[in-house]
Design an enzyme around this catalytic site. Structure first.
Site, PDB file in Angstrom:
ATOM      1  N   ARG A  18      -1.683  -2.191   2.545  1.00 36.73           N
ATOM      2  CA  ARG A  18      -2.874  -2.092   3.404  1.00 36.73           C
ATOM      3  C   ARG A  18      -2.653  -2.731   4.772  1.00 36.73           C
ATOM      4  NH1 ARG A  18      -7.348  -4.890   0.356  1.00 36.73           N
ATOM      5  NH2 ARG A  18      -5.568  -6.169  -0.191  1.00 36.73           N
ATOM      6  N   ASN A  36      -7.619  -0.734  -1.504  1.00 34.51           N
ATOM      7  CA  ASN A  36      -7.071  -0.613  -2.848  1.00 34.51           C
ATOM      8  C   ASN A  36      -8.157  -0.029  -3.744  1.00 34.51           C
ATOM      9  OD1 ASN A  36      -4.579  -1.730  -2.273  1.00 34.51           O
ATOM     10  ND2 ASN A  36      -5.142  -3.773  -2.959  1.00 34.51           N
TER      11      ASN A  36
END
Length: 88
Positions: A18, A36
């Site tokens: 990320r 996520n």
């Protein structure tokens, strides 16, 4: 303006996916977000020019060095006019 939602499968959580995704998206000038998911995948939405979105899609197919991308699902969507890029 093109918008693309991508869901990435493989070893993509716990490998800075990320953070690196946000860094790459910001460098390309894209808007959107990355998060996520509970099933172990990473989901991201990108809005920008066709060239920007395609460059990000290419990056998502391999991710950061620690990641192991097995599969990427891609869906074209209608732009929402997002600004900035966030980790959710």
């Amino acid at each position: 303006m093109p918008r693309r939602r991508m869901i990435v499968e493989g070893r993509v959580q716990g490998v800075c996916f990320r953070v690196e995704c946000r860094r790459e998206a910001q460098a390309l000038g894209l808007a959107g977000w990355v998060r996520n998911r509970a099933d172990g995948t990473v989901e991201a939405v990108f809005e920008g020019t066709a060239a920007q979105v395609e460059a990000m899609a290419a990056w998502m197919r391999h991710g950061p060095p620690q990641a192991e991308v097995d599969r990427v699902e891609t869906v074209e969507e209608r732009s929402e006019g997002l600004t900035g890029f966030a980790i959710r």
